[in-house]
Design a protein around this motif. Structure first.
Motif, short mmCIF file in Angstrom:
data_model
loop_
_atom_site.label_atom_id
_atom_site.label_comp_id
_atom_site.label_asym_id
_atom_site.label_seq_id
_atom_site.Cartn_x
_atom_site.Cartn_y
_atom_site.Cartn_z
N ASP A 37 0.77 -1.14 -0.04
CA ASP A 37 0.19 -0.01 0.12
C ASP A 37 0.94 1.28 -0.01
N LEU A 38 1.96 1.03 0.94
CA LEU A 38 2.92 2.43 1.10
C LEU A 38 3.42 2.67 -0.17
N VAL A 39 4.09 1.69 -0.75
CA VAL A 39 4.53 1.76 -2.28
C VAL A 39 3.70 2.43 -3.39
N VAL A 40 2.52 1.85 -3.35
CA VAL A 40 1.71 2.31 -4.43
C VAL A 40 1.15 3.77 -4.17
N PHE A 41 0.93 4.21 -3.09
CA PHE A 41 0.60 5.71 -2.41
C PHE A 41 1.87 6.56 -2.92
N ILE A 42 3.06 6.20 -2.47
CA ILE A 42 4.11 7.07 -2.90
C ILE A 42 4.41 7.31 -4.31
N MET A 43 4.04 6.10 -5.10
CA MET A 43 4.37 6.14 -6.56
C MET A 43 3.28 7.17 -7.15
N ILE A 44 2.06 7.05 -6.89
CA ILE A 44 0.81 7.85 -7.06
C ILE A 44 1.38 9.43 -6.84
N ALA A 45 1.66 9.33 -5.49
CA ALA A 45 2.08 10.86 -5.12
C ALA A 45 3.00 11.54 -6.09
N GLU A 46 4.43 10.65 -6.28
CA GLU A 46 5.33 11.27 -7.30
C GLU A 46 4.80 11.47 -8.64
N MET A 47 3.89 10.69 -9.19
CA MET A 47 3.29 10.89 -10.44
C MET A 47 2.69 12.28 -10.53
N ALA A 48 1.81 12.36 -9.24
CA ALA A 48 1.00 13.61 -9.39
C ALA A 48 2.17 14.96 -9.62
N VAL A 49 3.18 14.78 -8.49
CA VAL A 49 4.07 16.07 -8.64
C VAL A 49 4.57 16.16 -9.87
N VAL A 50 4.87 15.17 -10.53
CA VAL A 50 5.62 15.23 -12.03
C VAL A 50 4.67 15.84 -13.04
N ALA A 51 3.28 15.48 -12.96
CA ALA A 51 2.38 15.81 -13.88
C ALA A 51 1.93 17.27 -13.57
N ILE A 52 2.09 17.88 -12.33
CA ILE A 52 2.06 19.34 -11.81
C ILE A 52 2.97 20.26 -12.39
N GLU A 53 4.22 19.76 -12.33
CA GLU A 53 5.41 20.53 -12.57
C GLU A 53 5.68 20.69 -14.00
N ASP A 54 5.51 19.32 -14.74
CA ASP A 54 5.92 19.24 -16.04
C ASP A 54 4.63 19.69 -16.92
N THR A 55 4.57 20.98 -17.13
CA THR A 55 3.15 21.46 -18.06
C THR A 55 3.31 21.20 -19.40
N GLU A 56 4.59 20.86 -19.89
CA GLU A 56 5.02 20.45 -21.17
C GLU A 56 4.28 19.07 -21.65
N SER A 57 4.35 18.19 -20.75
CA SER A 57 3.91 16.73 -20.95
C SER A 57 2.49 16.75 -20.81
N SER A 58 1.80 15.66 -21.72
CA SER A 58 0.29 15.25 -21.48
C SER A 58 -0.17 15.03 -20.21
N LEU A 59 -1.17 15.45 -19.80
CA LEU A 59 -1.75 15.07 -18.58
C LEU A 59 -2.06 13.45 -18.48
N TRP A 60 -2.57 13.11 -19.68
CA TRP A 60 -2.87 11.47 -19.55
C TRP A 60 -1.98 10.72 -19.42
N ASP A 61 -0.62 11.09 -19.82
CA ASP A 61 0.41 10.19 -19.62
C ASP A 61 0.76 10.05 -18.35
N THR A 62 0.28 10.72 -17.47
CA THR A 62 0.46 10.40 -15.92
C THR A 62 -0.80 9.96 -15.27
N ILE A 63 -1.84 10.23 -16.00
CA ILE A 63 -3.37 9.65 -15.49
C ILE A 63 -3.32 8.16 -15.83
N LEU A 64 -3.08 7.76 -16.87
CA LEU A 64 -3.15 6.30 -17.23
C LEU A 64 -2.36 5.57 -16.23
N PRO A 65 -0.95 5.73 -15.98
CA PRO A 65 -0.41 4.72 -15.04
C PRO A 65 -0.94 4.93 -13.68
#
Length: 216
Positions: A37-65
């Motif tokens: 559970d902890l690993v999954v939560f950390i991974m999801i949180a990290e992906m969310a941070v990357v999606a917010i900071e990297d405005t050049e990338s598609s949001l769907w590329d983060t939402i899908l994983p």
């Protein structure tokens, strides 16, 4: 200004999405999270941070994983409900650290759990003396469950309620701990109107009394 607005929109989207994902994965306290559970939560949180900071990338590329992790976690939770073996592999099993007032050093070594850890967790439960503890169980989450000695307890025969049947499966280790046999359990349950073990979701035994809960 446009970039700031985009970051704000992505932040709101990620907030709502994470809230939805955690809600769908079920309610569990932070202290009860398994390693998975902890690993999954950390991974999801990290992906969310990357999606917010990297405005050049598609949001769907983060939402899908993120959605894929959610689906995997839900499927594993369903399998865990149906399979005790799978649940033990993923979450682990509780370990008795103090058994009938005696510290089990071998169990502590196996869990890489030292006396400082034990004393710290006992102090957190406002227990000053190890001698006051009858049973201490290290849960798969790392939490220590403690049963204190009672003043009126017969110390020659200290007892702890152990599950004898879980999800229709007889807990052989717990039977052995009580010096009881599989045959004895089946006979006792049959006398009480429970001939089919597979129909029992939970069964425990203490001081001559059975508690039985039948599957819905």
């Amino acid at each position: 200004m446009e970039n700031i607005l985009l970051i704000c929109i992505r932040t709101v989207i990620m907030y709502v999405l994470i809230l939805l994902i955690f809600r769908l994965m079920g309610k569990r306290e932070i202290g009860e999270l398994s390693i998975l559970d902890l690993v999954v939560f950390i991974m999801i949180a990290e992906m969310a941070v990357v999606a917010i900071e990297d405005t050049e990338s598609s949001l769907w590329d983060t939402i899908l994983p993120m959605l894929l992790l959610m689906v995997i976690q839900i499927l594993m939770a369903i399998i865990s409900l149906k399979s005790q073996k799978f649940r033990e592999i993923v979450d682990g099993k509780p370990t008795v650290i103090i058994n009938k007032g005696k510290i089990d050093e071998a169990a502590m070594r196996k869990q890489r759990y030292n006396f400082n850890d034990l004393l710290l967790q006992l102090r957190e439960k406002e227990i000053k003396n190890v001698a006051d503890v009858e049973f201490a169980i290290l849960e798969p989450s790392g939490k220590l469950s403690v049963i204190k000695k009672e003043n009126n307890m017969n110390h020659n025969q200290p007892t702890m309620t152990l599950p004898l049947v879980l999800d229709g499966i007889i807990q052989e280790d717990n039977l052995a701990e009580m010096n009881k046999t599989n045959l004895w359990l089946r006979q006792q349950l049959k006398k009480r109107g429970y001939p089919d073990i597979k129909k029992i979701s939970y069964c425990s035994y203490e001081n001559g009394y059975f508690f039985v809960d039948v599957k819905d």
